[in-house]
Design a protein around this motif. Structure first.
Motif, mmCIF file in Angstrom:
data_model
loop_
_atom_site.group_PDB
_atom_site.id
_atom_site.type_symbol
_atom_site.label_atom_id
_atom_site.label_comp_id
_atom_site.label_asym_id
_atom_site.label_seq_id
_atom_site.Cartn_x
_atom_site.Cartn_y
_atom_site.Cartn_z
ATOM 1 N N VAL A 86 27.528 23.086 -128.382
ATOM 2 C CA VAL A 86 26.953 21.728 -128.287
ATOM 3 C C VAL A 86 25.569 21.816 -127.638
ATOM 4 O O VAL A 86 25.248 22.795 -126.972
ATOM 5 C CB VAL A 86 27.867 20.783 -127.465
ATOM 6 N N GLY A 88 24.470 20.009 -125.219
ATOM 7 C CA GLY A 88 24.525 19.631 -123.801
ATOM 8 C C GLY A 88 25.688 18.675 -123.625
ATOM 9 O O GLY A 88 26.658 18.735 -124.377
ATOM 10 N N LEU A 89 25.584 17.767 -122.633
ATOM 11 C CA LEU A 89 26.659 16.785 -122.435
ATOM 12 C C LEU A 89 26.796 15.936 -123.691
ATOM 13 O O LEU A 89 25.792 15.517 -124.259
ATOM 14 C CB LEU A 89 26.332 15.887 -121.237
ATOM 15 N N ILE A 90 28.023 15.711 -124.128
ATOM 16 C CA ILE A 90 28.259 14.890 -125.332
ATOM 17 C C ILE A 90 29.117 13.691 -124.933
ATOM 18 O O ILE A 90 29.706 13.696 -123.851
ATOM 19 C CB ILE A 90 28.950 15.722 -126.443
ATOM 20 N N GLU A 92 31.911 11.071 -124.072
ATOM 21 C CA GLU A 92 33.276 11.346 -123.615
ATOM 22 C C GLU A 92 34.261 11.430 -124.783
ATOM 23 O O GLU A 92 35.084 12.336 -124.861
ATOM 24 C CB GLU A 92 33.754 10.234 -122.662
ATOM 25 N N PHE A 95 34.004 14.600 -126.539
ATOM 26 C CA PHE A 95 34.431 15.702 -125.646
ATOM 27 C C PHE A 95 35.957 15.768 -125.612
ATOM 28 O O PHE A 95 36.555 16.825 -125.843
ATOM 29 C CB PHE A 95 33.871 15.463 -124.247
ATOM 30 N N PHE A 96 36.596 14.632 -125.371
ATOM 31 C CA PHE A 96 38.054 14.626 -125.284
ATOM 32 C C PHE A 96 38.692 14.972 -126.634
ATOM 33 O O PHE A 96 39.694 15.682 -126.703
ATOM 34 C CB PHE A 96 38.561 13.264 -124.776
ATOM 35 N N PRO A 105 33.842 22.567 -125.720
ATOM 36 C CA PRO A 105 32.393 22.480 -126.012
ATOM 37 C C PRO A 105 31.581 23.294 -125.015
ATOM 38 O O PRO A 105 31.735 23.132 -123.809
ATOM 39 C CB PRO A 105 32.080 20.992 -125.862
ATOM 40 N N PRO A 122 25.585 20.944 -117.355
ATOM 41 C CA PRO A 122 26.162 22.260 -117.628
ATOM 42 C C PRO A 122 25.331 23.055 -118.629
ATOM 43 O O PRO A 122 24.947 22.527 -119.670
ATOM 44 C CB PRO A 122 27.536 21.928 -118.220
ATOM 45 N N GLY A 164 38.027 10.625 -114.785
ATOM 46 C CA GLY A 164 36.864 11.495 -114.526
ATOM 47 C C GLY A 164 36.950 12.132 -113.149
ATOM 48 O O GLY A 164 36.593 13.290 -112.948
ATOM 49 N N TYR A 167 39.362 15.013 -113.252
ATOM 50 C CA TYR A 167 38.705 16.174 -113.845
ATOM 51 C C TYR A 167 37.779 16.824 -112.799
ATOM 52 O O TYR A 167 37.767 18.040 -112.613
ATOM 53 C CB TYR A 167 37.884 15.714 -115.052
HETATM 54 N N1 HBI Z 1 30.118 17.163 -122.519
HETATM 55 N N2 HBI Z 1 29.309 19.201 -123.236
HETATM 56 C C1 HBI Z 1 30.039 18.502 -122.375
HETATM 57 N N3 HBI Z 1 30.668 19.118 -121.352
HETATM 58 C C2 HBI Z 1 31.418 18.433 -120.446
HETATM 59 O O1 HBI Z 1 31.994 19.016 -119.504
HETATM 60 C C3 HBI Z 1 31.532 17.030 -120.584
HETATM 61 C C4 HBI Z 1 30.863 16.421 -121.654
HETATM 62 N N4 HBI Z 1 30.945 15.087 -121.800
HETATM 63 C C5 HBI Z 1 31.722 14.254 -120.949
HETATM 64 C C6 HBI Z 1 32.361 14.968 -119.831
HETATM 65 N N5 HBI Z 1 32.275 16.290 -119.686
HETATM 66 C C7 HBI Z 1 33.131 14.169 -118.818
HETATM 67 O O2 HBI Z 1 33.441 12.927 -119.328
HETATM 68 C C8 HBI Z 1 34.394 14.875 -118.423
HETATM 69 O O3 HBI Z 1 33.999 15.706 -117.393
HETATM 70 C C9 HBI Z 1 35.432 13.939 -117.915
#
Ligand code: HBI
Ligand code: FE
Length: 279
Positions: A86, A88-90, A92, A95-96, A105, A122, A164, A167
């Motif tokens: 990915v 970067g952050l995507i 939620e 991600f789930f 990811p 990350p 969250g 986690y």
């Molecule tokens: N996206 N790439 C990526 N990595 C994560 O750890 C991540 C995310 N999106 C949302 C997210 N984590 C959080 O919502 C979770 O840690 C709960």
């Protein structure tokens, strides 16, 4: 990193892209080696056995940024997990959804030298060195899969803030009691130079026995050393704790105030009462 920015259209609907492993530069591999060399020394004797066992045998080594397909082939044999790349952050939801299909990811880019000691988002080192080793521990692998299911449910119940936190205080910053003493399993800790030592050795933070509801009430900061850590006795405890449907928890939580970051609350299993955040 040129490639994703050059081809943002490459991103698929599920927010995945291709890693283009052959396009990493020598400088990027050098950054990986510097991070891997430093962190693997620090986690020895501090990370839990399950993490250290996972780190070996996945092709995550000093050589350089690993090829995610190769790591995936080794992981899949053990617990059915694979990596997806990915940018970067995507969101939620995506991600789930990946977690529910045992796809973890992983960000493709690595931090620049000026961010070697800390970065908020990350990068490939945090994801691969931090998260992936425990995904070959069968119980933790099931926990992460269940987390994906729980995440999609929490989204529907507008309870993502509570989940969250679970986690955050387990997957990212969790500690575990072992016969040899307190050890680390949280990814945010094992990929962090400072926090790897601080979380076990500093008198400043509180260390409290795992309690799902308590964790879901606990406020946290993403840009500083944690003021409270939660401690499990084993991964079965973590997996069992997240078996039940959390809907009743979310209902109860709406009637309870948050607990400030550094505070000890009534009913806490206090393993170490912190001296309070320095300064
Ligand atoms: N996206 N790439 C990526 N990595 C994560 O750890 C991540 C995310 N999106 C949302 C997210 N984590 C959080 O919502 C979770 O840690 C709960
Ligand atoms: Fe993470």
């Amino acid at each position: 990193m040129a490639r994703y920015e050059e081809h943002p259209a490459d991103m698929r609907a599920d927010y995945t892209i291709d890693q283009h492993w052959d396009q990493y530069t020598p400088e990027e591999h050098a950054m990986w080696r510097a991070l891997f060399e430093r962190q693997s020394k620090l986690v020895a004797g501090r990370a839990c056995k399950e993490y250290l066992d996972g780190l070996n045998g996945l092709g995550i080594t000093l050589d350089g940024i690993p090829d995610f397909e190769r790591v995936s082939d080794l992981m899949e044999k053990r617990t059915g997990w694979r990596l997806v790349t990915v940018p970067g952050l995507i969101p939620e939801k995506n991600f789930f959804e990946h977690l529910t299909h045992r796809r973890f990811p992983v960000t493709y880019w690595i931090r620049p030298p000026e961010k070697m000691d800390y970065l908020q988002e990350p990068d490939v080192f945090h994801d691969l060195f931090g998260h992936v080793p425990l995904l070959v521990n069968p119980i933790f692998a099931d926990y992460m899969h269940a987390f994906g299911e729980g995440g999609l449910k929490a989204l529907k119940l507008d309870a993502l803030n509570y989940l969250g936190r679970l986690y955050w205080f387990t997957v990212e910053f969790g500690l575990i009691n072992t016969a040899e003493g307190l050890r680390i399993y949280g990814s945010g800790i094992v990929s962090s130079k400072t926090e790897t030592v601080y979380c076990l050795e500093s008198p400043i933070p509180n260390r409290i026995g795992y309690d799902t509801l308590r964790i879901m009430r606990t406020d946290s900061r993403i840009d500083a050393l944690q003021e409270t850590y939660f401690v499990i006795d084993n991964f079965e405890q973590l997996f069992e704790a997240t078996r039940p449907d959390f809907t009743p928890y979310y209902e109860k939580l709406k009637t309870l105030p948050d607990i400030p970051r550094g505070q000890i609350a009534e009913g806490d299993i206090v393993l170490h009462r912190g001296t309070g955040v320095a300064g």
